[in-house]
Design a protein around this motif. Structure first.
Motif, PDB file in Angstrom:
ATOM      1  N   UNK A  85       5.714  14.185   1.549  1.00 40.28           N
ATOM      2  CA  UNK A  85       4.812  13.137   1.079  1.00 40.28           C
ATOM      3  C   UNK A  85       4.647  12.058   2.131  1.00 40.28           C
ATOM      4  N   UNK A  86       3.464  11.478   2.165  1.00 44.28           N
ATOM      5  CA  UNK A  86       3.184  10.359   3.068  1.00 44.28           C
ATOM      6  C   UNK A  86       3.718   9.094   2.414  1.00 44.28           C
ATOM      7  N   UNK A  87       4.667   8.421   3.017  1.00 46.38           N
ATOM      8  CA  UNK A  87       5.286   7.245   2.427  1.00 46.38           C
ATOM      9  C   UNK A  87       4.620   5.947   2.888  1.00 46.38           C
ATOM     10  N   UNK A  88       3.645   6.033   3.769  1.00 46.86           N
ATOM     11  CA  UNK A  88       2.974   4.853   4.280  1.00 46.86           C
ATOM     12  C   UNK A  88       1.664   4.652   3.540  1.00 46.86           C
ATOM     13  N   UNK A  89       1.346   3.409   3.228  1.00 47.94           N
ATOM     14  CA  UNK A  89       0.078   3.084   2.574  1.00 47.94           C
ATOM     15  C   UNK A  89      -0.589   1.947   3.319  1.00 47.94           C
ATOM     16  N   UNK A  90      -1.897   1.876   3.175  1.00 49.36           N
ATOM     17  CA  UNK A  90      -2.679   0.815   3.797  1.00 49.36           C
ATOM     18  C   UNK A  90      -3.430   0.101   2.682  1.00 49.36           C
ATOM     19  N   UNK A  91      -3.312  -1.225   2.604  1.00 46.67           N
ATOM     20  CA  UNK A  91      -4.041  -1.965   1.563  1.00 46.67           C
ATOM     21  C   UNK A  91      -5.542  -1.783   1.727  1.00 46.67           C
ATOM     22  N   UNK A  92      -6.239  -1.680   0.620  1.00 47.79           N
ATOM     23  CA  UNK A  92      -7.679  -1.474   0.637  1.00 47.79           C
ATOM     24  C   UNK A  92      -8.371  -2.832   0.606  1.00 47.79           C
ATOM     25  N   UNK A  93      -9.476  -2.961   1.344  1.00 46.01           N
ATOM     26  CA  UNK A  93     -10.337  -4.149   1.345  1.00 46.01           C
ATOM     27  C   UNK A  93      -9.611  -5.431   1.749  1.00 46.01           C
ATOM     28  N   UNK A  94      -8.672  -5.367   2.625  1.00 47.07           N
ATOM     29  CA  UNK A  94      -8.045  -6.578   3.131  1.00 47.07           C
ATOM     30  C   UNK A  94      -8.487  -6.791   4.570  1.00 47.07           C
ATOM     31  N   UNK A  95      -8.745  -8.035   4.900  1.00 49.85           N
ATOM     32  CA  UNK A  95      -9.171  -8.385   6.253  1.00 49.85           C
ATOM     33  C   UNK A  95      -8.001  -9.087   6.926  1.00 49.85           C
ATOM     34  N   UNK A  96      -7.665  -8.608   8.103  1.00 48.02           N
ATOM     35  CA  UNK A  96      -6.582  -9.208   8.861  1.00 48.02           C
ATOM     36  C   UNK A  96      -7.175  -9.961  10.039  1.00 48.02           C
ATOM     37  N   UNK A  97      -6.712 -11.154  10.213  1.00 50.07           N
ATOM     38  CA  UNK A  97      -7.173 -11.972  11.334  1.00 50.07           C
ATOM     39  C   UNK A  97      -6.005 -12.210  12.281  1.00 50.07           C
ATOM     40  N   UNK A  98      -6.258 -12.010  13.545  1.00 50.22           N
ATOM     41  CA  UNK A  98      -5.223 -12.229  14.550  1.00 50.22           C
ATOM     42  C   UNK A  98      -5.497 -13.538  15.255  1.00 50.22           C
ATOM     43  N   UNK A  99      -4.478 -14.266  15.529  1.00 41.34           N
ATOM     44  CA  UNK A  99      -4.633 -15.564  16.203  1.00 41.34           C
ATOM     45  C   UNK A  99      -4.435 -15.434  17.671  1.00 41.34           C
TER      46      UNK A  99
END
Length: 113
Positions: A99-113
């Motif tokens: 099983x794949x144990x990693x997940x990615x949140x849906x519809x989230x925007x990440x901003x890098x500084x």
């Protein structure tokens, strides 16, 4: 072998003592070596210095018919024993399986500084 001046200058800059070593071939063979090797080999063969066996080898009847099945059975047995070993060493990791144990949140925007 002709050495270019550029390579020689670089070698002098890196290691003057190595550049000063004369370039001579230290590996030599007697001039008659290749002329005498063939008669010497023929003499050794004639004197039976290299014994040749006249025994022939045989394969049991039906050997190749069941060979692939036998190999596959051994491979599958090893796979099973590897899984059993994993269950003994780490039941948590064995329970995860493939099983794949990693997940990615849906519809989230990440901003890098």
């Amino acid at each position: 072998m002709k050495i270019s001046e550029e390579i020689l200058n670089e070698l002098k800059a890196l290691s003057p003592s190595l550049a000063a070593v004369p370039r001579i071939n230290v590996f030599t063979v007697d001039n008659e070596y290749f002329n005498s090797i063939l008669p010497e080999l023929n003499a050794r063969i004639a004197a039976d210095a290299f014994p040749v066996s006249d025994k022939s080898f045989s394969v049991p009847e039906g050997y190749f018919e069941g060979l692939s099945d036998s190999i596959l059975q051994k491979i599958h047995a090893e796979e099973d024993s590897a899984m059993e070993e994993m269950e003994q060493l780490s039941p948590v990791i064995a329970a995860i399986g493939n099983r794949n144990i990693f997940t990615v949140p849906v519809n989230q925007v990440y901003r890098y500084r």
